[in-house]
Design a protein around this motif. Structure first.
Motif, short mmCIF file in Angstrom:
data_model
loop_
_atom_site.label_atom_id
_atom_site.label_comp_id
_atom_site.label_asym_id
_atom_site.label_seq_id
_atom_site.Cartn_x
_atom_site.Cartn_y
_atom_site.Cartn_z
N ARG A 1 0.83 -1.21 0.00
CA ARG A 1 0.00 0.00 0.00
C ARG A 1 0.86 1.25 0.00
NH1 ARG A 1 -3.76 -3.11 3.36
NH2 ARG A 1 -2.58 -2.54 5.22
N SER B 1 0.73 6.93 -6.45
CA SER B 1 -0.39 7.86 -6.67
C SER B 1 0.04 9.30 -6.42
CB SER B 1 -1.56 7.51 -5.73
OG SER B 1 -2.02 6.20 -5.97
N ASN C 1 6.65 9.71 2.32
CA ASN C 1 5.71 8.60 2.49
C ASN C 1 6.44 7.27 2.68
OD1 ASN C 1 2.97 7.26 2.21
ND2 ASN C 1 4.03 6.37 0.46
N ARG D 1 0.71 4.05 -2.73
CA ARG D 1 0.39 5.43 -2.32
C ARG D 1 1.43 6.40 -2.86
NH1 ARG D 1 -0.74 4.30 2.58
NH2 ARG D 1 1.33 4.65 3.47
#
Length: 899
Positions: free
Chosen positions: A798, A805, A842, A802
């Motif tokens: 994930r 994205s 992130n 992410r």
């Protein structure tokens, strides 16, 4: 001293100059030697430089950040006055020991180590011995350097060891300089690797340009001299490069080119050729990386796009956006490298910390020695608050030990005589004497640390998932750039190509991987191959080996069948008494059941053991035989019908029966069942919630018990009567059916199947880490970590998506802006790099979980230790310099730096 022609001045901060023809006229004279002996009794003085000639002088150097000038001057004056009072003779207790070793006869010790006779030097001064001892004088044991001008520099070995110069010396903080480090990054890395594994070293920093090493350490764990010893050992063991490293001035030059490009682009166009030349120079690393990807690795990577953008900026004379691009690329490289290094350090610190000095118990005395001096069989002492330095077993004492670093257990474990302890675990309360089995690089924690180092290094060198995603985006970006070229011209094409999707993801993905590896290590999950963590998210089938995985190695007692004239407790008591001296699984199961029922075991004598059959003992005048059906038949004991019936039933269920013969008849039988791990049902339910579609058992047992276990646990399939060598065939069979298989075994006879599976997990624990062939090892034996591992793998996936994205959205918007709103190169540079930095942040998110887990663990450990101290204050840790008296009587501890 008043008769001497002495003049004092202070030419610089941290320097006292004494000028005197009588004292320093001859650097090797007796007067100068006596002066050095007196001055070096002051621990404040780190070095003295004697200059002869027309104006002989001595420059005394000290650390001005640690000591005040007034304090040092008063100390030196006091020592010189004392020298004058004794007519220049040496101090009555002999010369100062300036070499950092413990004195064995009452002589001074400059490092504050205790002397073998019980005297201690706590401030660097020589302790006074008996006044009637003859005075002795000799040249101190110092590091001596002679300059070409005739100046002679004397320094303490602890202050200048192998060229080390002390720049800052405060309690817990040491700044050193060594010219040998200049532009030799390999030496700096060797020092960092050494410091990384030392318990008590809290922070460190090295610089190959400044030649400095900064170390923050815990004074309760290490002394300054020991830190210097560690640095010396690191340099001695490192391979010294013959050539200097190339200066990496890329980022400073990129930074300097920015204002030049801005002025040339917007204010003074005649400077454009100069700015373009600077821009072209700063883009050289980009072209080198593009060449490596295109011609060596033979793939279209994002570096190729960067090179095309650079050419486009030069062609359109967009010098300032190009300069910003090169600066961002250079800054990104530096940032990624630093973050990767920090993540690797965090990963390795989960296991690597070990004390370098231990308390060796010998002849009634506890002696502090270097860890590398230990040998197998030595006896060491570990007290409350200390870290266990070796792998071994407890021979005396009781303790609560926090094993979180190795097993991930949240609560401390109680350890007593006979229990194993591992290096890098923390003593919460108590005191134990440990017999050394392995130490240093042979311990489980050291081997784990090396595996993690290899794992992290290999992952960074291989093409990770982020790079694959970046490569896939190259061709679409080139296609859109071609459209931009046709529609908007060269500037539009460059703006589109710069809005690539790969720059950020190839930085963020490996950082997410390293952060996730650190999180696994913090939870007691050792990932030996980073790719296995990525693949764990794709697994849809889990194949459990039955014995040792779903069931414990030790069985549990089921029915106890008593023959005529006996009761079940009597039969179990006879069997437990006979098995008392043995440690195989059947014996342990019987003994555990007897203890659970609170049975008093009778004494035995004349034990006879027949390999593979059974045991014969004498109890209360009776002959008791414990063993198999065959053993009873060999001894001439018949089995009554009820026992035969129970035996047949047990075989159908896959159980084992242990026969107990009393004298010449069968007294009874004990049924042994496989003990299913209590967490198994919960784990299986958790796996199904996490998307695992197929769960199966593979076993060498008979069909009936395997089927029964599979049904009771809700398994989808089972494979029975499978030989160890054939387990890999069943893994391959599942893979041919389209399954991605995770094989979970105990690692003992499953090596082939472990290698064949997409992901393999071993439950053998830390003690066998070096020989395990699995991709992933649970350091705490059991299945409890399986669902957590799946969660971490899914969160890693994930995280990467992410980041993807976060990169796609702004870059797609920028490309759209190029076609609709006339966005130029500068807009694409800003958008692309802001997105890359966001993805980078992130990728580091798992580190927050690591920090949270560590904070919670420390708090829990402090609470447990505080509670233990309240309950048993006798185990509170005493100061290191004076820990005496315990169950063995009065003991002495001796600090011996090189004993």
């Amino acid at each position: 001293m008043s008769s001497l022609d002495l003049a004092i001045s202070f030419p610089a901060r941290g320097v006292i100059r004494l000028s005197s023809l009588a004292l320093f006229g001859e650097a090797d004279g007796a007067t100068c030697r006596r002066f050095l002996e007196r001055v070096f009794q002051a621990e404040e003085i780190s070095e003295v430089t004697i200059t002869t000639g027309d104006a002989p002088s001595a420059e005394l150097r000290f650390c001005p950040k640690t000591w005040t000038l007034q304090a040092v001057a008063n100390r030196v004056a006091s020592l010189l006055r004392h020298s004058s009072d004794t007519n220049g003779q040496a101090p009555p207790n002999g010369h100062a020991a300036a070499n950092g070793h413990a004195a064995a006869n009452g002589h001074g010790s400059t490092n504050g180590h205790a002397a073998k006779n019980g005297h201690a030097s706590t401030n660097g001064h020589a302790p006074h011995a008996a006044q009637d001892k003859p005075a002795r004088s000799s040249k101190p044991s110092l590091s001596v350097t002679r300059g070409r001008t005739g100046a002679v520099r004397y320094a303490r070995p602890a202050a200048v060891a192998s060229g080390w110069q002390v720049k800052l010396d405060r309690p817990g903080r040491l700044h050193l300089k060594n010219p040998v480090l200049y532009r030799k990054n390999d030496l700096c890395q060797a020092i960092e690797r050494e410091l990384m594994s030392v318990l008590g070293v809290e922070k460190y920093k090295t610089g190959s340009i400044t030649c400095k090493v900064q170390v923050d350490y815990d004074p309760r764990q290490l002394t300054r001299d020991q830190v210097v010893e560690i640095l010396d050992a690191a340099l001695a063991g490192a391979e010294h490069p013959t050539k200097l490293d190339k200066l990496d001035l890329h980022l400073p030059i990129c930074t300097a080119s920015l204002p030049l490009a801005a002025v040339a682009q917007f204010a003074f166009p005649p400077l454009l050729p100069v700015a373009a030349a600077a821009f072209a120079y700063t883009s050289i690393p980009t072209f080198k990386e593009a060449r490596q990807v295109l011609f060596v690795e033979k793939r279209l990577g994002v570096d190729v796009l960067d090179a095309i953008v650079v050419v486009g900026c030069l062609g359109t004379m967009s010098i300032f956006p190009g300069a910003v691009l090169c600066w961002c690329l250079g800054f990104g490289r530096v940032l990624v490298k630093k973050t990767q290094d920090d993540s690797k350090k965090l990963l390795l610190n989960a296991f690597g910390k070990q004390p370098r000095y231990v308390w060796l118990y010998r002849d009634g005395i506890e002696v502090q020695v270097s860890l590398d001096k230990l040998q197998k069989g030595d006896l060491i002492v570990v007290n409350t608050g200390e870290v266990v330095p070796v792998d071994g077993h407890v021979v005396e004492g009781m303790a609560m030990i926090d094993q979180h670093a190795l097993t991930g257990e949240s609560t401390p474990a109680e350890k007593g005589v006979g229990d194993r302890v591992f290096a890098s675990t923390v003593m919460v309360a108590g005191k134990v004497f440990v017999s050394v089995e392995t130490s240093g690089s042979d311990t489980a924690s050291a081997k784990i640390s090396q595996i993690l180092n290899d794992t992290a290094g290999f992952k960074l060198a291989s093409q990770h998932k982020g790079e694959v995603m970046a490569d896939r985006a190259v061709i679409p970006t080139l296609a859109i750039g071609a459209v931009g070229m046709a529609a908007m011209g060269p500037a539009g094409a460059v703006a589109v190509l710069n809005s690539d999707f790969g720059t950020g993801i190839r930085m963020a993905a490996p950082l997410a991987m390293l952060s996730s590896l650190a999180l696994c290590a913090n939870k007691g999950i050792l990932v030996k191959d980073g790719r296995a963590l990525e693949l764990m998210n794709e697994v849809d089938t889990v194949l459990f080996d039955k014995t040792g995985t779903l069931t414990r190695e030790r069985p549990e007692v089921g029915r106890v069948i008593a023959g005529e004239g006996f009761d079940p407790d009597q039969i179990l008591g006879y069997a437990a008494a006979a098995e008392r001296k043995f440690h195989h699984p059947i014996a342990l199961a019987i003994l555990h059941k007897a203890k659970e029922l609170g049975l008093d075991l009778p004494a035995t004598d004349d034990t006879q053991y027949k390999v593979g059959y059974g045991i014969t003992v004498h109890i209360d005048g009776r002959t008791v035989r414990v063993g198999s059906k065959r053993f009873m038949e060999m001894e001439g004991i018949d089995l009554p019908p009820e026992i035969r019936e129970a035996l047949d039933e047990a075989h159908r269920e896959g159980y084992t029966m242990v026969m107990v013969g009393v004298d010449e008849q069968l007294g009874g039988a004990i049924e042994l069942q496989a003990a299913v791990r209590p967490e198994v049902k919960e784990i299986i339910a958790g796996l199904r919630k996490r998307g695992i579609k197929h769960i199966a058992i593979i076993s060498g047992d008979h069909e009936a018990p395997t089927k029964k276990l599979a049904e009771s646990l809700g398994m989808d399939r089972y494979f029975a009567q499978v030989l160890p060598a054939d387990k890999a065939d069943y893994v391959e069979k599942l893979q041919k059916e389209g399954c991605k298989v995770c094989f979970v075994g105990d690692g003992i006879n499953d090596s082939i199947a472990l290698k064949k599976a997409n992901v393999s997990i071993s439950l053998r624990g830390a003690s066998s880490i070096a020989t395990d062939t699995a991709h992933i090892v649970f350091l705490e034996e059991g299945l409890a970590k399986l669902c957590e591992l799946r969660d971490i793998a899914r969160e890693l996936d994930r995280n990467v998506k992410r980041s993807w994205s976060m990169i796609l959205a702004p870059n797609i918007a920028c490309i759209a802006g190029v076609f609709t709103m006339g966005f130029g190169i500068m807009a694409s540079v800003a958008t692309n790099n802001v997105a890359a930095l966001a993805a980078l942040a992130n990728g580091m998110l798992p580190l927050r979980k690591v920090a949270q887990i560590e904070a919670e663990r420390r708090h829990r450990l402090e609470m447990t230790q505080s509670y233990a101290m309240e309950r048993n204050p006798v185990h509170a840790p005493a100061p290191k310099a004076d820990r005496r008296g315990d169950a063995r009587g009065d003991r002495r501890r001796v600090l011996a730096a090189s004993a």
